[in-house]
Design an enzyme around this catalytic site. Structure first.
Site, short mmCIF file in Angstrom:
data_model
loop_
_atom_site.label_atom_id
_atom_site.label_comp_id
_atom_site.label_asym_id
_atom_site.label_seq_id
_atom_site.Cartn_x
_atom_site.Cartn_y
_atom_site.Cartn_z
N ARG A 38 110.55 69.33 58.70
CA ARG A 38 110.92 68.03 59.27
C ARG A 38 111.73 68.19 60.56
O ARG A 38 111.65 67.33 61.44
CB ARG A 38 111.71 67.19 58.26
CG ARG A 38 110.79 66.69 57.17
CD ARG A 38 111.43 65.58 56.40
NE ARG A 38 110.40 64.85 55.68
CZ ARG A 38 110.54 64.35 54.46
NH1 ARG A 38 111.67 64.49 53.82
NH2 ARG A 38 109.56 63.70 53.89
N LYS A 175 101.58 56.10 38.31
CA LYS A 175 101.46 54.68 37.95
C LYS A 175 100.42 53.90 38.72
O LYS A 175 100.34 53.98 39.94
CB LYS A 175 102.80 54.00 38.21
CG LYS A 175 103.86 54.36 37.20
CD LYS A 175 105.07 53.53 37.49
CE LYS A 175 106.12 53.66 36.42
NZ LYS A 175 107.35 53.04 36.88
N GLY A 330 104.29 62.83 50.29
CA GLY A 330 104.87 62.87 48.95
C GLY A 330 104.44 64.09 48.15
O GLY A 330 104.37 65.21 48.67
N GLY A 353 105.46 57.11 50.74
CA GLY A 353 105.50 55.64 50.63
C GLY A 353 105.03 54.98 51.91
O GLY A 353 104.27 54.00 51.88
P1 AMP Z 1 103.91 59.31 41.68
O1 AMP Z 1 105.40 59.46 41.84
O2 AMP Z 1 103.46 58.05 41.08
O3 AMP Z 1 103.15 59.70 42.95
O4 AMP Z 1 103.49 60.40 40.62
C1 AMP Z 1 103.68 61.77 40.80
C2 AMP Z 1 103.98 62.36 39.47
O5 AMP Z 1 102.94 62.04 38.59
C3 AMP Z 1 104.07 63.86 39.52
O6 AMP Z 1 105.40 64.25 39.29
C4 AMP Z 1 103.17 64.30 38.38
O7 AMP Z 1 103.78 65.25 37.54
C5 AMP Z 1 102.94 63.01 37.60
N1 AMP Z 1 101.67 63.03 36.88
C6 AMP Z 1 100.45 63.35 37.34
N2 AMP Z 1 99.53 63.31 36.36
C7 AMP Z 1 100.17 62.97 35.24
C8 AMP Z 1 99.76 62.79 33.89
N3 AMP Z 1 98.50 62.95 33.52
N4 AMP Z 1 100.70 62.43 32.99
C9 AMP Z 1 101.98 62.29 33.36
N5 AMP Z 1 102.43 62.44 34.62
C10 AMP Z 1 101.53 62.78 35.56
#
Ligand code: AMP
Length: 377
Positions: A38, A175, A330, A353
């Site tokens: 960065r 999510k 991210g 984001g």
């Molecule tokens: P996000 O913050 O929504 O971009 O999600 C990223 C996180 O999702 C990472 O830390 C991953 O470990 C988690 N992740 C990815 N696949 C899965 C899964 N099948 N079950 C639980 N967590 C997950």
């Protein structure tokens, strides 16, 4: 989209005082900078300003001190490193030590712009936030986008508006609810939408599959069902790497059994990565594309028992010739770097984001503020 003024639009910089908002939110451990990307990425803008005779003051946030002074989050390590690379610039202390930064307090904005002639925003990763240092200074000072911000916007808007086709978006992460807006926008632009990671299980459940104890967002079941019934070109995994309830994510020594399943995951088992068949199928989709946008890991890649799907997606993107590959910041950017594929991507965004919001809305608060800033007379 707002028209972004460039550094050249600022005109003569000789002897001018310029405030630059950079993103120096670097990873630290024990006061040491673990990755200085960065800082390096801010250099083209800072060097341009210094070379053209400006007196440059830079500001940035670092971590989440929540409006109080936290000595562990002092910007001092960055100041030291920046001092080696470009001693001419002056760096302010962590903006988020002051509650006025996140509250967009006009008094804090006033302090920031005191004595400044121009403002430059080069903090793409923070430009989706209406914080004081992002949206405040452009209300008062002639302002411009720095090189990094301008490049991010060019790349992301180009794939949003005129992608080379076939255009595939690959979404993962935990999510569905975080990505509703971006899913809706992408479905209007992409030829195929591939969904993996924790978010795929709500779609699979909505299709009537068994998902065991995998991540589920009950509140999004209807939304997923409606999308699937709409005939949209959504591709979901059909096999998984799963773990039973004795295991612990991130701790292989805790025991538990890890095994592959087909599309139906038995009770008590949790889907933690896409399986090899799905990884291969997603790889084929990538290989047949001319533009790929990837945001979100395919599994819990931080634990190497569940990193194969994410690695395969990153590797196929890196190895596919004639395809414009964009990693949306991210966790996906972290994974691409960790697996050694980041240098072979066409663009790795510095904002998770921010890149999703720009793809979704075609604009960001920081960009709109620059576009509306006073022009030079
Ligand atoms: P996000 O913050 O929504 O971009 O999600 C990223 C996180 O999702 C990472 O830390 C991953 O470990 C988690 N992740 C990815 N696949 C899965 C899964 N099948 N079950 C639980 N967590 C997950």
């Amino acid at each position: 989209m707002s028209h972004l003024p460039t550094l050249e639009d600022l005109g003569d910089l000789e002897g001018k005082n310029v405030l630059v908002r950079a993103d120096f939110n670097v990873p630290l451990s024990d006061g040491e900078i673990r990755d200085e990307l960065r800082i390096k990425e801010a250099l083209p803008t800072l060097k341009f300003l210094v070379k053209n005779g400006a007196n440059v003051t830079v500001c940035s946030h670092l971590g989440r001190p929540k409006g109080t002074i936290d000595p562990n989050l002092s910007i001092e390590p960055v100041r030291k490193r920046l001092g080696d690379l470009l001693p001419e610039v002056h760096l302010l202390e962590n903006l988020r030590f002051n509650p006025g930064e996140e509250n967009n307090d006009p008094n804090f904005v006033n302090t920031l712009i005191q004595g400044q002639d121009f403002f430059v925003n080069d903090a793409f990763g923070a430009s989706h936030r209406s914080h004081a240092s992002i949206v405040g200074p452009p209300q008062f000072l002639p302002s411009a986008a720095g090189r990094l911000l301008a490049k991010e916007v060019d790349v992301l808007m180009a794939i949003r508006q005129k992608p080379r086709r076939p255009f595939v978006a690959i979404l993962g992460g935990s999510k569905v609810s975080d990505k509703l807006g971006v899913i809706d926008t992408l479905l209007g632009v992409v030829d195929k939408l591939v969904i993996g990671g924790g978010m795929c299980f709500t779609f699979l459940k909505a299709q009537g599959n068994q998902i065991g104890s995998s991540l589920l967002e009950e509140s999004q079941l209807k939304y997923c069902e409606t999308l699937l019934k709409s005939g949209a070109a959504i591709f979901l995994p059909h096999d998984f790497t799963t773990m039973d309830s004795d295991g612990q994510i991130g701790d292989p020594s805790a025991g538990g059994v890890v095994r592959q399943t087909g599309i139906n995951i038995p009770d008590g088992w949790m889907g933690l990565d896409i399986g090899p068949g799905s990884a291969a199928a997603f790889g084929d989709i990538i290989s047949d594309s001319k533009t790929v946008l990837w945001n979100g890991p395919m599994g819990v890649f931080e634990d190497n028992r569940f990193s194969a799907g994410t690695r395969h997606v990153a590797q196929t993107m890196a190895e596919t010739r004639g395809c414009f590959t964009v990693v949306g910041g991210g966790d996906s950017a972290a994974a691409a770097k960790e697996f050694g594929f980041a240098d072979n991507m066409d663009h790795v965004s510095t904002g998770g984001g921010a890149s999703l919001e720009l793809i979704e809305k075609g604009d960001l608060p920081g960009m709109a503020a620059l576009a509306a800033s006073p022009r030079l007379v």
